[in-house]
Design an enzyme around this catalytic site. Structure first.
Site, PDB file in Angstrom:
ATOM      1  N   PHE A 137      12.421  14.262  10.679  1.00 53.28           N
ATOM      2  CA  PHE A 137      11.296  13.342  10.933  1.00 53.28           C
ATOM      3  C   PHE A 137      11.673  12.322  12.003  1.00 53.28           C
ATOM      4  O   PHE A 137      10.894  12.003  12.890  1.00 53.28           O
ATOM      5  CB  PHE A 137      10.957  12.528   9.677  1.00 53.28           C
ATOM      6  CG  PHE A 137      10.148  13.268   8.652  1.00 53.28           C
ATOM      7  CD1 PHE A 137       9.151  14.156   9.018  1.00 53.28           C
ATOM      8  CD2 PHE A 137      10.364  13.031   7.299  1.00 53.28           C
ATOM      9  CE1 PHE A 137       8.402  14.811   8.053  1.00 53.28           C
ATOM     10  CE2 PHE A 137       9.619  13.693   6.328  1.00 53.28           C
ATOM     11  CZ  PHE A 137       8.642  14.588   6.712  1.00 53.28           C
ATOM     12  N   ASP A 159      -1.459  13.407  17.819  1.00 52.86           N
ATOM     13  CA  ASP A 159      -0.778  14.261  18.800  1.00 52.86           C
ATOM     14  C   ASP A 159      -1.571  15.539  18.979  1.00 52.86           C
ATOM     15  O   ASP A 159      -2.143  16.052  18.018  1.00 52.86           O
ATOM     16  CB  ASP A 159       0.640  14.599  18.319  1.00 52.86           C
ATOM     17  CG  ASP A 159       1.511  13.350  18.309  1.00 52.86           C
ATOM     18  OD1 ASP A 159       1.579  12.689  19.359  1.00 52.86           O
ATOM     19  OD2 ASP A 159       2.081  13.028  17.254  1.00 52.86           O
ATOM     20  N   HIS A 174       7.234   3.837  20.965  1.00 54.37           N
ATOM     21  CA  HIS A 174       6.688   5.189  20.833  1.00 54.37           C
ATOM     22  C   HIS A 174       7.507   6.130  21.721  1.00 54.37           C
ATOM     23  O   HIS A 174       7.839   5.787  22.858  1.00 54.37           O
ATOM     24  CB  HIS A 174       5.211   5.180  21.261  1.00 54.37           C
ATOM     25  CG  HIS A 174       4.529   6.482  21.013  1.00 54.37           C
ATOM     26  ND1 HIS A 174       4.387   7.457  21.974  1.00 54.37           N
ATOM     27  CD2 HIS A 174       3.974   6.988  19.885  1.00 54.37           C
ATOM     28  CE1 HIS A 174       3.746   8.498  21.451  1.00 54.37           C
ATOM     29  NE2 HIS A 174       3.489   8.236  20.186  1.00 54.37           N
ATOM     30  N   HIS A 194       4.186  -1.015   3.465  1.00 55.25           N
ATOM     31  CA  HIS A 194       3.383   0.211   3.319  1.00 55.25           C
ATOM     32  C   HIS A 194       4.372   1.338   3.042  1.00 55.25           C
ATOM     33  O   HIS A 194       5.253   1.612   3.872  1.00 55.25           O
ATOM     34  CB  HIS A 194       2.616   0.462   4.622  1.00 55.25           C
ATOM     35  CG  HIS A 194       1.795   1.714   4.618  1.00 55.25           C
ATOM     36  ND1 HIS A 194       0.575   1.815   3.984  1.00 55.25           N
ATOM     37  CD2 HIS A 194       2.015   2.932   5.185  1.00 55.25           C
ATOM     38  CE1 HIS A 194       0.067   3.028   4.164  1.00 55.25           C
ATOM     39  NE2 HIS A 194       0.927   3.720   4.882  1.00 55.25           N
ATOM     40  N   GLU A 197       1.112   5.624   1.027  1.00 55.40           N
ATOM     41  CA  GLU A 197       0.552   6.688   1.876  1.00 55.40           C
ATOM     42  C   GLU A 197       0.808   8.067   1.268  1.00 55.40           C
ATOM     43  O   GLU A 197       1.892   8.347   0.762  1.00 55.40           O
ATOM     44  CB  GLU A 197       1.220   6.606   3.258  1.00 55.40           C
ATOM     45  CG  GLU A 197       0.709   7.647   4.224  1.00 55.40           C
ATOM     46  CD  GLU A 197       1.183   7.380   5.642  1.00 55.40           C
ATOM     47  OE1 GLU A 197       1.061   6.234   6.128  1.00 55.40           O
ATOM     48  OE2 GLU A 197       1.686   8.329   6.258  1.00 55.40           O
ATOM     49  N   TYR A 208       5.042   0.413  16.741  1.00 54.60           N
ATOM     50  CA  TYR A 208       6.357   1.055  16.892  1.00 54.60           C
ATOM     51  C   TYR A 208       7.399   0.031  17.318  1.00 54.60           C
ATOM     52  O   TYR A 208       7.657  -0.144  18.527  1.00 54.60           O
ATOM     53  CB  TYR A 208       6.260   2.188  17.943  1.00 54.60           C
ATOM     54  CG  TYR A 208       5.224   3.225  17.583  1.00 54.60           C
ATOM     55  CD1 TYR A 208       5.565   4.360  16.848  1.00 54.60           C
ATOM     56  CD2 TYR A 208       3.876   3.045  17.928  1.00 54.60           C
ATOM     57  CE1 TYR A 208       4.594   5.295  16.487  1.00 54.60           C
ATOM     58  CE2 TYR A 208       2.912   3.970  17.571  1.00 54.60           C
ATOM     59  CZ  TYR A 208       3.274   5.086  16.849  1.00 54.60           C
ATOM     60  OH  TYR A 208       2.324   6.005  16.478  1.00 54.60           O
ATOM     61  N   THR A 244      -2.964  10.790   5.258  1.00 55.89           N
ATOM     62  CA  THR A 244      -2.723  11.199   6.644  1.00 55.89           C
ATOM     63  C   THR A 244      -3.704  12.281   7.083  1.00 55.89           C
ATOM     64  O   THR A 244      -4.362  12.916   6.261  1.00 55.89           O
ATOM     65  CB  THR A 244      -1.284  11.725   6.857  1.00 55.89           C
ATOM     66  OG1 THR A 244      -1.111  12.881   6.059  1.00 55.89           O
ATOM     67  CG2 THR A 244      -0.258  10.682   6.508  1.00 55.89           C
ATOM     68  N   SER A 291       0.843  -1.198   0.000  1.00 53.60           N
ATOM     69  CA  SER A 291       0.000   0.000   0.000  1.00 53.60           C
ATOM     70  C   SER A 291       0.877   1.247   0.000  1.00 53.60           C
ATOM     71  O   SER A 291       2.095   1.165   0.226  1.00 53.60           O
ATOM     72  CB  SER A 291      -0.909  -0.012   1.228  1.00 53.60           C
ATOM     73  OG  SER A 291      -0.140  -0.276   2.383  1.00 53.60           O
TER      74      SER A 291
HETATM   75  P1  FAD Z   1      -1.529   5.216  20.889  1.00 53.30           P
HETATM   76  O1  FAD Z   1      -1.541   3.848  20.397  1.00 53.30           O
HETATM   77  O2  FAD Z   1      -2.726   5.676  21.659  1.00 53.30           O
HETATM   78  O3  FAD Z   1      -0.213   5.380  21.784  1.00 53.30           O
HETATM   79  C1  FAD Z   1       0.277   6.662  22.161  1.00 53.30           C
HETATM   80  C2  FAD Z   1       1.103   6.566  23.452  1.00 53.30           C
HETATM   81  O4  FAD Z   1       0.233   6.278  24.559  1.00 53.30           O
HETATM   82  C3  FAD Z   1       2.143   5.443  23.464  1.00 53.30           C
HETATM   83  O5  FAD Z   1       3.250   5.898  24.191  1.00 53.30           O
HETATM   84  C4  FAD Z   1       1.448   4.283  24.198  1.00 53.30           C
HETATM   85  O6  FAD Z   1       2.358   3.436  24.871  1.00 53.30           O
HETATM   86  C5  FAD Z   1       0.554   5.036  25.184  1.00 53.30           C
HETATM   87  N1  FAD Z   1      -0.737   4.336  25.391  1.00 53.30           N
HETATM   88  C6  FAD Z   1      -1.511   3.756  24.441  1.00 53.30           C
HETATM   89  N2  FAD Z   1      -2.635   3.255  24.978  1.00 53.30           N
HETATM   90  C7  FAD Z   1      -2.576   3.517  26.305  1.00 53.30           C
HETATM   91  C8  FAD Z   1      -3.471   3.267  27.388  1.00 53.30           C
HETATM   92  N3  FAD Z   1      -4.642   2.642  27.202  1.00 53.30           N
HETATM   93  N4  FAD Z   1      -3.089   3.707  28.624  1.00 53.30           N
HETATM   94  C9  FAD Z   1      -1.910   4.340  28.819  1.00 53.30           C
HETATM   95  N5  FAD Z   1      -1.033   4.607  27.804  1.00 53.30           N
HETATM   96  C10 FAD Z   1      -1.371   4.217  26.580  1.00 53.30           C
HETATM   97  N6  FAD Z   1       0.141  11.367  13.078  1.00 53.30           N
HETATM   98  C11 FAD Z   1      -0.690  12.304  12.562  1.00 53.30           C
HETATM   99  O7  FAD Z   1      -0.778  13.403  13.111  1.00 53.30           O
HETATM  100  N7  FAD Z   1      -1.436  12.053  11.438  1.00 53.30           N
HETATM  101  C12 FAD Z   1      -1.376  10.874  10.776  1.00 53.30           C
HETATM  102  O8  FAD Z   1      -2.058  10.678   9.775  1.00 53.30           O
HETATM  103  C13 FAD Z   1      -0.498   9.862  11.292  1.00 53.30           C
HETATM  104  N8  FAD Z   1      -0.403   8.662  10.697  1.00 53.30           N
HETATM  105  C14 FAD Z   1       0.413   7.693  11.225  1.00 53.30           C
HETATM  106  C15 FAD Z   1       0.490   6.446  10.603  1.00 53.30           C
HETATM  107  C16 FAD Z   1       1.331   5.464  11.101  1.00 53.30           C
HETATM  108  C17 FAD Z   1       1.387   4.124  10.406  1.00 53.30           C
HETATM  109  C18 FAD Z   1       2.140   5.723  12.239  1.00 53.30           C
HETATM  110  C19 FAD Z   1       3.082   4.673  12.759  1.00 53.30           C
HETATM  111  C20 FAD Z   1       2.059   6.955  12.873  1.00 53.30           C
HETATM  112  C21 FAD Z   1       1.200   7.952  12.391  1.00 53.30           C
HETATM  113  N9  FAD Z   1       1.078   9.189  13.001  1.00 53.30           N
HETATM  114  C22 FAD Z   1       0.252  10.163  12.474  1.00 53.30           C
HETATM  115  C23 FAD Z   1       1.818   9.498  14.246  1.00 53.30           C
HETATM  116  C24 FAD Z   1       0.943   9.209  15.502  1.00 53.30           C
HETATM  117  O9  FAD Z   1      -0.217  10.007  15.491  1.00 53.30           O
HETATM  118  C25 FAD Z   1       1.766   9.526  16.738  1.00 53.30           C
HETATM  119  O10 FAD Z   1       2.836   8.628  16.848  1.00 53.30           O
HETATM  120  C26 FAD Z   1       0.982   9.603  18.046  1.00 53.30           C
HETATM  121  O11 FAD Z   1       1.848  10.167  19.040  1.00 53.30           O
HETATM  122  C27 FAD Z   1       0.500   8.248  18.588  1.00 53.30           C
HETATM  123  O12 FAD Z   1      -0.592   7.763  17.925  1.00 53.30           O
HETATM  124  P2  FAD Z   1      -1.015   6.222  18.174  1.00 53.30           P
HETATM  125  O13 FAD Z   1      -2.257   5.987  17.452  1.00 53.30           O
HETATM  126  O14 FAD Z   1       0.130   5.338  17.929  1.00 53.30           O
HETATM  127  O15 FAD Z   1      -1.300   6.300  19.771  1.00 53.30           O
END
Ligand code: FAD
Length: 279
Positions: free
Chosen positions: A208, A101, A141, A258, A10, A137, A41, A8
């Site tokens: 990045f 974020d 992360h 991807h 992006e 990650y 994104t 895929s």
């Molecule tokens: P989560 O999975 O919620 O994790 C975030 C942090 O919180 C981690 O440190 C985790 O250990 C902790 N955590 C998770 N769940 C819990 C819980 N239940 N209790 C306590 N702690 C917890 N960013 C953008 O702005 N736009 C995008 O389109 C975008 N696309 C992305 C695509 C991919 C494939 C990747 C790998 C990253 C992308 N990002 C994007 C970056 C991403 O938004 C950031 O890395 C963000 O900080 C974390 O998002 P996440 O969904 O991984 O968060």
């Protein structure tokens, strides 16, 4: 666990008419490679919800499959519900579900704290309509208190109902395989697809990588710095290194790739050809 391979691409939503024109060309060119879907994104680099929706709509209109990224931080259930409905209305059936974020200056986290809550919400609202991808990650992360806690959080997210995961980019395959082994030990069997960042420029990659916590191995970084302004050497070296990485991953059962295209055709198409994907 063996999975069918998924390839895929992006994109990020363009911010100018020139960017939009460039993306139309890139989309047409990359569509000839027949990727499983094009993800778009959300919020990254200041892009808006509308930008993502418009780009997704344009991709769907061409009869191609689009997967919007959807981040939940700062949002409400009503907002997300409305957005899911708009995507269903235009025929979208894939979502990349993220926490995202907090934009700088914004304080309220909204009704969602983590991506696992978003995955649960999408499932409770729309059942199995969407194929849900989440972020993984292998190098952990940047905000996670420890590798072990981050693994537990990833497992929680996968078990909330994700169909697959896409990784942050990496250049060290060993870290990826260790992550996969740990996931399997913790009962996660969804495909975890490596995210691939082509190398075409040192300063952007460095910026990045510092932001998202991806490691540039010393041997790669030193060479890239050594090439200075010699763009051709950077591109040739990057192509060699990333092709090798992808080959190693595919030869060792990675469930696809991807590509972070950065809205450019060249680097992704070259890798695709070098790897004979789809041949
Ligand atoms: P989560 O999975 O919620 O994790 C975030 C942090 O919180 C981690 O440190 C985790 O250990 C902790 N955590 C998770 N769940 C819990 C819980 N239940 N209790 C306590 N702690 C917890 N960013 C953008 O702005 N736009 C995008 O389109 C975008 N696309 C992305 C695509 C991919 C494939 C990747 C790998 C990253 C992308 N990002 C994007 C970056 C991403 O938004 C950031 O890395 C963000 O900080 C974390 O998002 P996440 O969904 O991984 O968060």
């Amino acid at each position: 666990m063996k999975h069918e391979k998924s390839f895929s691409c992006e994109f990020f939503p363009p911010k100018t008419e020139k960017g939009a024109e460039n993306l139309r060309t890139t989309l047409a060119e990359l569509a000839t490679l027949n990727p499983a879907y094009f993800s778009v994104t959300f919020g990254a680099g200041g892009s808006t919800q509308e930008g993502t929706f418009d780009t997704v709509k344009e991709i769907q209109k061409k009869g191609l499959s689009a997967a919007p990224h959807l981040s939940c931080i700062g949002s409400t259930e009503d907002n997300i519900r409305a957005l899911l409905k708009s995507y269903i209305d235009i025929g979208v059936n894939r979502i990349v579900a993220l926490r995202g974020d907090m934009p700088s200056g914004m304080r309220e986290t909204g009704e969602f704290r983590y991506a696992n809550e978003l995955v649960e919400f999408i499932r409770s609202e729309t059942g199995d309509h969407f194929h849900i991808e989440v972020a993984a990650y292998p190098e952990f992360h940047p905000q996670a208190p420890s590798a072990q806690v981050d693994m537990e959080n990833f497992v929680r997210k996968a078990k909330a109902g994700a169909n697959a995961a896409i990784t942050q980019y990496f250049y060290n395959a060993d870290g990826y395989y260790r992550f996969i082994d740990d996931c399997e030990k913790l009962g996660v069997e969804i495909p975890i697809i490596p995210g691939i960042m082509p190398i075409t420029n040192y300063s952007n990659l460095k910026r990045f990588s510092d932001m998202c916590g991806a490691e540039i191995p010393r041997w790669i970084e030193k060479r890239l710095i050594g090439y200075g302004d010699d763009k051709a050497s950077i591109v040739a070296f990057g192509e060699e290194v990333v092709t090798e990485l992808c080959r190693k991953l595919l030869d060792n059962d990675a469930p696809g790739l991807h590509f972070y295209t950065m809205n450019q055709t060249g680097p992704t198409r070259t890798l695709w050809h070098n790897l004979s994907i789809g041949c």
